[in-house]
Design an enzyme around this catalytic site. Sequence first.
Site, PDB file in Angstrom:
ATOM      1  N   ARG A  78      29.469  45.222   8.440  1.00 55.93           N
ATOM      2  CA  ARG A  78      30.353  44.412   9.265  1.00 55.93           C
ATOM      3  C   ARG A  78      29.692  43.096   9.569  1.00 55.93           C
ATOM      4  NH1 ARG A  78      33.947  47.457  12.709  1.00 55.93           N
ATOM      5  NH2 ARG A  78      33.457  46.026  14.382  1.00 55.93           N
ATOM      6  N   SER A 147      20.119  49.397   9.945  1.00 51.89           N
ATOM      7  CA  SER A 147      19.922  50.739  10.495  1.00 51.89           C
ATOM      8  C   SER A 147      19.197  51.687   9.548  1.00 51.89           C
ATOM      9  CB  SER A 147      21.253  51.310  10.930  1.00 51.89           C
ATOM     10  OG  SER A 147      21.828  50.418  11.845  1.00 51.89           O
ATOM     11  N   ASP A 200      21.002  49.925  14.719  1.00 56.44           N
ATOM     12  CA  ASP A 200      22.271  50.146  15.422  1.00 56.44           C
ATOM     13  C   ASP A 200      22.092  50.774  16.805  1.00 56.44           C
ATOM     14  OD1 ASP A 200      21.437  52.498  14.255  1.00 56.44           O
ATOM     15  OD2 ASP A 200      23.342  52.962  13.292  1.00 56.44           O
TER      16      ASP A 200
HETATM   17 MG    MG Z   1      26.911  52.033  11.877  1.00 60.03          MG
END
Ligand code: MG
Length: 463
Positions: A78, A147, A200
Amino acid sequence: AGRWAKAMTILREFEEKSGTPIGKLRQVADAMSVEMHAGLASENGSKLKMLISYVDNLPTGDEHGLFYALDLGGTNFRVLRVQLGGKEGRVVKQEFTEVSIPHELMVGSSDELFDFIAAELAKFVATEGEGFHLSAGRQRELGFTFSFPVKQLSISSGTLIKWTKGFSIDDAVGQDVVAELTKAMERKGLDMRVSALVNDTIGTLAGGRYFNNDVVAAVILGTGTNAAYVERANAIPKWHGLLPKSGEMVINMEWGNFRSSHLPLTEYDHALDIESLNVGEQIFEKIISGMYLGDIVRRVLLKMAEEAAFFGDIVPPKLKVPFILRTPEMSAMHHDTSPDLKVVGSKLKDILGISSTSLKTRKVVVELCNIVATRGARLSAAGILGILKKLGRDTVKEGEKQRTVIAMDGGLFEHYTEFSTCLESTLSELLGEEVADTIVIEHANDGSGIGASLLAASHSQYP
Ligand code: MG
Ligand code: ADP
């Protein structure tokens, strides 16, 4: 009838071996808290890396200006931009876009992956419009949520320790992922500075704290699983740097790699591990998180088909395909409330090529989903209890008004209702009513993106 009995024996044996009675959960929680101490005491002191994030201040609300965030850590990535307006304006405007990562890039080369990401980011920056203002003469700044386990060197640099969750790009291991991203942005002609590198859990913690002062920990239950929390800096023996002014340091636990003799592991878990890309690692993650739950169900069904002809004389060939049954499909079957379990019927047919199943068979499939999800959810609750114990928040002090909020995110927690309800009720069961009333699990919907942009703001190159 003999076949059915045999299939039920396999199911019951799996159920028994994966059982999570409350006493076992307490042992897991204790082990988690012991490992946390060990991981903080020394480098490589534990399976829990307890990584120092270099985040020693969480957002205050004063953050101001235009910031970008990029979240890479699973099947999608994202990109986000936010216009922050300080205490008054808060998040004035935000926009994001989500792009799925082509599978070949997950196992290719570092340059290919980062070029793809930089190109998508550049496209997104090109669409920046009304409501977003970059102060004159400033460079755009980005919070990079990455992450995977990283050895952080500063707030804005860190080297990749290893890949997880199906990524495997050898030439990136040991590299500074910020340098890799920065070089790719330069290749694409994108003028942007990475001012914070977080994962994250840290992003979710920062985003959670921005909206609620009582947030002290964050847990991710998505493709993988992880947790982060706020530790007292003087409780981190392995930290030899200056003590931060705040007296606090955010720790990225990398709890997916937790393991303990108390974990209820079965033959199916061992087989899944041995056939995985990261053998012997991420054992907690492999019995809890979204990447794996569906495949555990598949493995048990395969055994029932092979040894008890559960789906008839022929073993359905698709049942042998690793990861063909994904956790969202498992979840859809588990949540099927129709009287004839028609969702289960159609999933078995569409995904596994098993047609015309009886209601009795479908009920067994639902029960199996329940066993696998329940174990994952209850163990997640035990992990959280481990953190609360470490923080001394698993009890209430006489006369003190205490409130502890845990920010939760991830597709598994968000969409798998049976899983999240079981997690919450197990945590209450473990804590007892009085303490449970002081602990709140808050769903931080994509708080990690906002969190990363807030950390980019508080670590901006501009005063
Ligand atoms: Mg995620
Ligand atoms: P990531 O962890 O990849 O950053 P998310 O937090 O969005 O991304 O989590 C996605 C994961 O959540 C998927 O890989 C899947 O395992 C799980 N998931 C998504 N939707 C569902 C669902 N409906 N039921 C159960 N699990 C789901």
